[in-house]
Design an enzyme around this catalytic site. Structure first.
Site, mmCIF file in Angstrom:
data_model
loop_
_atom_site.group_PDB
_atom_site.id
_atom_site.type_symbol
_atom_site.label_atom_id
_atom_site.label_comp_id
_atom_site.label_asym_id
_atom_site.label_seq_id
_atom_site.Cartn_x
_atom_site.Cartn_y
_atom_site.Cartn_z
ATOM 1 N N ASP A 11 0.571 -1.305 -0.059
ATOM 2 C CA ASP A 11 -0.219 -0.110 0.259
ATOM 3 C C ASP A 11 1.046 1.297 -0.111
ATOM 4 O O ASP A 11 0.251 2.594 -0.007
ATOM 5 C CB ASP A 11 -0.923 0.041 1.195
ATOM 6 C CG ASP A 11 -1.741 -1.284 1.313
ATOM 7 O OD1 ASP A 11 -2.705 -1.021 0.063
ATOM 8 O OD2 ASP A 11 -2.291 -2.015 1.625
ATOM 9 N N ASP A 59 -4.982 -4.259 -6.295
ATOM 10 C CA ASP A 59 -6.623 -4.034 -5.933
ATOM 11 C C ASP A 59 -7.107 -2.001 -5.183
ATOM 12 O O ASP A 59 -6.071 -1.765 -4.728
ATOM 13 C CB ASP A 59 -6.584 -4.445 -4.492
ATOM 14 C CG ASP A 59 -7.614 -3.465 -2.748
ATOM 15 O OD1 ASP A 59 -8.229 -3.682 -3.560
ATOM 16 O OD2 ASP A 59 -7.358 -4.036 -2.418
ATOM 17 N N PHE A 60 -7.321 -1.937 -6.632
ATOM 18 C CA PHE A 60 -8.260 -1.033 -7.053
ATOM 19 C C PHE A 60 -9.612 -0.975 -6.266
ATOM 20 O O PHE A 60 -10.219 0.473 -6.599
ATOM 21 C CB PHE A 60 -8.167 0.212 -7.926
ATOM 22 C CG PHE A 60 -7.230 0.669 -8.516
ATOM 23 C CD1 PHE A 60 -5.977 -0.197 -7.903
ATOM 24 C CD2 PHE A 60 -6.398 0.949 -9.878
ATOM 25 C CE1 PHE A 60 -4.225 0.441 -7.873
ATOM 26 C CE2 PHE A 60 -5.258 1.015 -9.938
ATOM 27 C CZ PHE A 60 -4.046 0.985 -9.607
ATOM 28 N N LYS A 61 -10.278 -1.699 -5.752
ATOM 29 C CA LYS A 61 -11.850 -1.981 -5.109
ATOM 30 C C LYS A 61 -12.860 -0.991 -6.896
ATOM 31 O O LYS A 61 -13.010 -0.089 -6.381
ATOM 32 C CB LYS A 61 -12.202 -1.095 -4.429
ATOM 33 C CG LYS A 61 -11.110 -1.785 -3.276
ATOM 34 C CD LYS A 61 -11.396 -2.367 -1.345
ATOM 35 C CE LYS A 61 -10.581 -3.187 -0.598
ATOM 36 N NZ LYS A 61 -9.802 -2.638 -0.656
ATOM 37 N N LEU A 62 -12.598 -1.682 -7.450
ATOM 38 C CA LEU A 62 -13.090 -0.941 -8.346
ATOM 39 C C LEU A 62 -14.801 -1.438 -8.441
ATOM 40 O O LEU A 62 -15.193 -2.319 -8.120
ATOM 41 C CB LEU A 62 -13.149 -2.229 -9.786
ATOM 42 C CG LEU A 62 -11.327 -2.031 -10.430
ATOM 43 C CD1 LEU A 62 -11.041 -3.004 -11.584
ATOM 44 C CD2 LEU A 62 -11.427 -0.898 -11.067
ATOM 45 N N SER A 115 -13.755 -5.931 5.905
ATOM 46 C CA SER A 115 -12.697 -6.520 7.828
ATOM 47 C C SER A 115 -13.143 -5.411 8.263
ATOM 48 O O SER A 115 -13.061 -5.623 9.870
ATOM 49 C CB SER A 115 -11.692 -6.329 6.938
ATOM 50 O OG SER A 115 -10.714 -5.417 6.771
ATOM 51 N N GLY A 165 -7.672 -8.276 6.941
ATOM 52 C CA GLY A 165 -7.904 -8.341 8.549
ATOM 53 C C GLY A 165 -7.078 -8.995 9.955
ATOM 54 O O GLY A 165 -6.676 -9.020 10.783
ATOM 55 N N GLN A 169 -5.269 -5.603 11.915
ATOM 56 C CA GLN A 169 -6.641 -5.680 12.163
ATOM 57 C C GLN A 169 -6.879 -6.767 13.796
ATOM 58 O O GLN A 169 -8.250 -6.187 13.571
ATOM 59 C CB GLN A 169 -7.194 -5.625 11.184
ATOM 60 C CG GLN A 169 -6.594 -4.370 9.481
ATOM 61 C CD GLN A 169 -7.975 -4.308 8.564
ATOM 62 O OE1 GLN A 169 -9.357 -4.726 8.627
ATOM 63 N NE2 GLN A 169 -7.292 -4.228 7.593
ATOM 64 N N GLY A 187 0.039 -6.997 5.135
ATOM 65 C CA GLY A 187 0.680 -5.415 4.936
ATOM 66 C C GLY A 187 1.407 -5.187 6.226
ATOM 67 O O GLY A 187 2.417 -5.442 6.162
HETATM 68 P P1 BMP Z 1 -3.154 -4.521 6.987
HETATM 69 O O1 BMP Z 1 -2.760 -6.300 7.176
HETATM 70 O O2 BMP Z 1 -2.361 -3.787 6.769
HETATM 71 O O3 BMP Z 1 -3.873 -4.581 7.722
HETATM 72 O O4 BMP Z 1 -3.273 -4.335 4.966
HETATM 73 C C1 BMP Z 1 -4.731 -5.349 4.559
HETATM 74 C C2 BMP Z 1 -5.085 -4.525 3.311
HETATM 75 O O5 BMP Z 1 -5.922 -5.414 3.235
HETATM 76 C C3 BMP Z 1 -4.892 -3.471 2.988
HETATM 77 O O6 BMP Z 1 -3.763 -3.511 1.299
HETATM 78 C C4 BMP Z 1 -6.561 -3.132 2.304
HETATM 79 O O7 BMP Z 1 -6.521 -2.595 1.530
HETATM 80 C C5 BMP Z 1 -7.084 -4.469 2.399
HETATM 81 N N1 BMP Z 1 -8.703 -5.407 2.571
HETATM 82 C C6 BMP Z 1 -8.704 -4.513 3.933
HETATM 83 O O8 BMP Z 1 -8.291 -4.602 4.876
HETATM 84 N N2 BMP Z 1 -10.422 -4.632 4.155
HETATM 85 C C7 BMP Z 1 -11.083 -5.548 3.065
HETATM 86 O O9 BMP Z 1 -12.007 -5.334 3.527
HETATM 87 C C8 BMP Z 1 -10.628 -5.548 1.783
HETATM 88 C C9 BMP Z 1 -8.975 -5.269 1.734
HETATM 89 O O10 BMP Z 1 -9.000 -5.431 0.293
#
Ligand code: BMP
Length: 222
Positions: A11, A59-62, A115, A165, A169, A187
């Site tokens: 990211d 992943d641009f979440k189109l 998530s 997540g 998260q 990430g």
């Molecule tokens: P991290 O492990 O740093 O929390 O990253 C999670 C990744 O998953 C991020 O790239 C975020 O855009 C993606 N993501 C998310 O966290 N929750 C969702 O519901 C959908 C995602 O794509």
């Protein structure tokens, strides 16, 4: 060949040397909009060129009408797959995008549920209906809510499920796999502290331990 159950979320910019070390140890790389805004499309291509991974997911979440989404994915030919929102619906949007990606040898993931706390799980029956209509390659489902992944796995026994997540998260590494995910997306737990390669080693061991406990098999693909 990588045998990992992790997809690494990119990211923000990461040094090429670090990615060269990490990429053989993960299944895939997920490219975020933030990284692409920082580096530009050519910068992302240069960063990823020749890396040893099985899949590059953009992943641009189109979430738009079909011709606009088709225009976006056409500019990102380095990707193997794309993530889109399912709440935008099928006709004039995702069905056409799926056809377009199929014709170009690319894969589609649809968001089944998100998530974060504010996602309303009452949307999931609608996203499930759209996923049934569109028949994407895979689904994104949240590690932060065990039941939701299990429900998507039950409904879609043969689809790839990728799950964000874990770690930062709050969900334990391995928990999404135990609930039916194919890969866990990670990430910040890799990048936000210390040595990324060691962090990946540590969380891979944690994932493997959890999966051994729940499935009695190693976390690597069986
Ligand atoms: P991290 O492990 O740093 O929390 O990253 C999670 C990744 O998953 C991020 O790239 C975020 O855009 C993606 N993501 C998310 O966290 N929750 C969702 O519901 C959908 C995602 O794509």
């Amino acid at each position: 060949m990588p045998q990992s159950r992790f997809i690494l979320a990119l990211d923000f910019p990461v040094k090429r040397e670090i990615l060269e070390e990490l990429s053989p140890k993960v299944h895939g790389l997920k490219v975020g909009l933030g990284l692409t805004l920082d580096l530009g499309v050519q910068g992302v291509k240069d960063l990823l060129k020749g890396l040893d991974v099985e899949e590059i997911v953009v992943d641009f979440k189109l979430a738009d009408i079909a011709p606009i989404m088709q225009g976006i994915v056409s500019r990102l030919s380095f990707a193997d797959s794309f993530i889109a929102h399912s709440v935008i619906g099928s006709k004039g949007a995702l069905l056409d995008l799926k056809r377009f990606l199929d014709a170009n040898g690319k894969k589609l993931y649809l968001l089944g549920a998100m998530s974060h706390e504010g996602w309303d799980d009452s949307l999931n029956s609608y996203t499930t209906k759209v996923i049934l209509d569109v028949d994407p390659f895979g689904i994104v489902a949240p590690a932060t809510r065990d039941k939701v992944i299990s429900q998507f796995r039950e409904k879609f026994p043969s689809k790839v499920i990728i799950s964000p997540g874990v770690g930062t998260q709050g969900a334990p590494f391995g928990s999404a796999i135990c609930n039916g995910a194919t890969y866990e997306i990670v990430g910040r737990s890799i990048f936000s502290s210390g040595d990324p390669l060691n962090n990946l080693k540590f969380i891979s061991e944690n994932q493997e331990r959890e999966v051994l406990n729940c499935k009695g098999t190693k976390a690597g693909k069986q």
